[in-house]
Design a protein around this motif. Structure first.
Motif, PDB file in Angstrom:
ATOM      1  N   LEU A 165      39.896  38.376  47.697  1.00 26.69           N
ATOM      2  CA  LEU A 165      39.727  39.156  46.471  1.00 26.69           C
ATOM      3  C   LEU A 165      40.762  38.865  45.394  1.00 26.69           C
ATOM      4  N   PRO A 197      42.921  36.613  42.613  1.00 26.08           N
ATOM      5  CA  PRO A 197      42.513  35.520  41.722  1.00 26.08           C
ATOM      6  C   PRO A 197      42.605  34.181  42.451  1.00 26.08           C
ATOM      7  N   GLY A 198      41.540  33.410  42.358  1.00 29.78           N
ATOM      8  CA  GLY A 198      41.497  32.120  43.051  1.00 29.78           C
ATOM      9  C   GLY A 198      41.124  32.218  44.507  1.00 29.78           C
ATOM     10  N   GLY A 199      40.820  33.423  45.004  1.00 31.79           N
ATOM     11  CA  GLY A 199      40.455  33.609  46.398  1.00 31.79           C
ATOM     12  C   GLY A 199      39.028  33.167  46.687  1.00 31.79           C
ATOM     13  N   LEU A 243      30.408  40.775  43.934  1.00 31.99           N
ATOM     14  CA  LEU A 243      30.993  40.027  45.047  1.00 31.99           C
ATOM     15  C   LEU A 243      30.331  40.527  46.320  1.00 31.99           C
ATOM     16  N   TRP A 300      32.181  45.193  44.916  1.00 30.12           N
ATOM     17  CA  TRP A 300      32.207  44.369  46.133  1.00 30.12           C
ATOM     18  C   TRP A 300      31.311  45.026  47.180  1.00 30.12           C
ATOM     19  N   ALA A 353      36.351  34.416  44.423  1.00 32.01           N
ATOM     20  CA  ALA A 353      36.517  34.184  42.985  1.00 32.01           C
ATOM     21  C   ALA A 353      35.308  33.437  42.437  1.00 32.01           C
ATOM     22  N   ARG A 354      34.936  33.771  41.225  1.00 32.24           N
ATOM     23  CA  ARG A 354      33.806  33.092  40.601  1.00 32.24           C
ATOM     24  C   ARG A 354      34.201  31.688  40.172  1.00 32.24           C
ATOM     25  N   THR A 355      33.254  30.781  40.294  1.00 33.09           N
ATOM     26  CA  THR A 355      33.452  29.418  39.801  1.00 33.09           C
ATOM     27  C   THR A 355      32.435  29.133  38.716  1.00 33.09           C
ATOM     28  N   HIS A 370      28.241  28.713  45.509  1.00 33.34           N
ATOM     29  CA  HIS A 370      28.885  30.021  45.482  1.00 33.34           C
ATOM     30  C   HIS A 370      28.969  30.647  46.871  1.00 33.34           C
ATOM     31  N   GLU A 398      34.764  45.054  39.162  1.00 29.72           N
ATOM     32  CA  GLU A 398      33.724  44.361  39.916  1.00 29.72           C
ATOM     33  C   GLU A 398      33.333  45.187  41.140  1.00 29.72           C
TER      34      GLU A 398
END
Length: 388
Positions: free
Chosen positions: A378, A380-382, A227, A169, A385-387, A335, A167
């Motif tokens: 950055l 996972p779950g931060g 990101l 950033w 993170a994409r939703t 987002h 990805e």
């Protein structure tokens, strides 16, 4: 040695534009159209310093040579600045470091604001002892020196690194994001966070120039990214650029422009880090001449706290306003997220690792901020993170 054309596609990463000069290539972190819309020499200097910009290639070479032409900055009356650092990574792991002790010099008289440019000659950097296997090599350019790339050579063929599916950033901020006082280009807090998280960094940290400029927002709008983060506040205070009435609409406009090109990309708004100088005292900031007399660089706040009720900005005012703005926008933008800068560097951090010049973190603090951002945003779950 094989001469590698610097124009090889995808060889240069992290730059938004490249200018051909009489010596070679000059990476830029703002596109030409943006640069044409502002004649500020501070911005011109900042965007031409290649923070986050690196050469990336695939090779079996065990030796690599890079000819560069840096521009050194010197401040009259202040101690000499260390030479810019070039970090070489092999498959993402540090493997070599070099400095270029020649090049142009730009001497700045802080008392008069005048500058003197003295031309220099290119310097050859040589990295040896690289493993002989096929590998990804990155050479991160100095984050704090304008750097022209003159030539690249290797003792084996070189190719562009294939797409690793990482990805991208895209980050914008002030001199702290630019990397002021970091130990090396991979030790600025954005680079540290990007390397830990395994993302491709495009760093639009612009020293003294995170000022909600529309041309910067348009550059971000037009730059591909997975990101995005924007760190807003300190430059608006220390430049004493605007009042509270203008600040809110300017933030909305900046975010609106980014959203034109990235309507659903995770977008994180970061408020200012802790800085006692401007927590309650407005700008403008000024060089501390008494510190210069002692041979060190320092800053002081020259504003009047009594003017805050009339709309002058402080870091506390900006933190509260950013929290409010993001909270209101998030109802229609799932987002969009907010990160209080005090979570990256707060009062307890300052007690342990104070800002040496009153404004900028030291090398150790850059690493701490980068590690925290990697975990908070950055991982996972931060926050980035994409939703669904």
């Amino acid at each position: 040695m094989h001469t590698v054309p610097l124009t090889t596609p995808d060889l240069l990463r992290g730059a938004l534009d490249v200018e051909r000069t009489e010596h070679g290539l000059l990476p830029h972190r703002l596109p030409a159209r943006a640069r044409a819309q502002c004649a500020d020499p501070q911005l011109a200097q900042a965007e031409s310093q290649p923070s986050g910009v690196r050469l990336a290639f695939r090779t079996r070479a065990t030796a690599v040579e890079l000819d560069t032409l840096p521009t050194k900055r010197l401040y009259t009356g202040a101690p000499p600045r260390p030479d810019g650092v070039y970090d070489l990574l092999v498959d993402g792991v540090p493997h070599g470091r070099a400095t270029a002790d020649g090049g142009h010099t730009l001497t700045v008289d802080l008392g008069t604001g005048t500058t003197e440019h003295r031309p220099g000659t290119p310097v050859t950097l040589r990295f040896t002892g690289l493993p002989g296997r096929e590998k990804d090599v990155e050479i991160w350019l100095p984050h704090n020196e304008t750097t022209e790339l003159v030539a690249l050579r290797a003792d084996a063929p070189v190719a562009a690194v294939p797409d690793r599916g990482r990805e991208v950033w895209l980050h914008h901020g002030s001199s702290i994001s630019h990397g002021s006082d970091a130990a090396s280009p991979t030790a600025t807090w954005p680079a540290r966070a990007a390397l830990r998280a395994g993302v491709e960094l495009v760093n639009l940290g612009l020293g003294g120039s995170a000022l909600l400029d529309p041309f910067t927002a348009r550059a971000m709008r037009d730059t591909p990214a997975d990101l995005i983060s924007v760190k807003i506040g300190i430059n608006l205070v220390n430049a004493d650029l605007m009042r509270l009435r203008a600040f809110g609409p300017a933030v909305h406009g900046f975010l609106d422009t980014i959203r034109e090109g990235h309507p659903q990309t995770p977008l994180l708004v970061i408020s200012p880090l802790y800085c006692p100088l401007h927590e309650d005292t407005p700008g403008p900031a000024a060089f501390d001449l008494s510190a210069l007399a002692e041979g060190r660089l320092g800053f002081r706040a020259t504003g009047d706290p009594a003017e805050v009720p009339a709309g002058k900005l402080t870091l506390k005012v900006i933190r509260a306003e950013l929290s409010r703005i993001v909270g209101e926008r998030a109802a229609d933008d799932p987002h969009l997220r907010h990160l209080d800068g005090l979570e990256l560097y707060g009062p307890a951090d300052h007690a342990e690792l104070p800002l040496p010049d009153g404004l900028h973190p030291d090398a150790a603090t850059h690493l701490r901020i980068g590690d925290r951002f990697a975990e908070l945003a950055l991982a996972p779950g931060g926050l980035l993170a994409r939703t669904a």
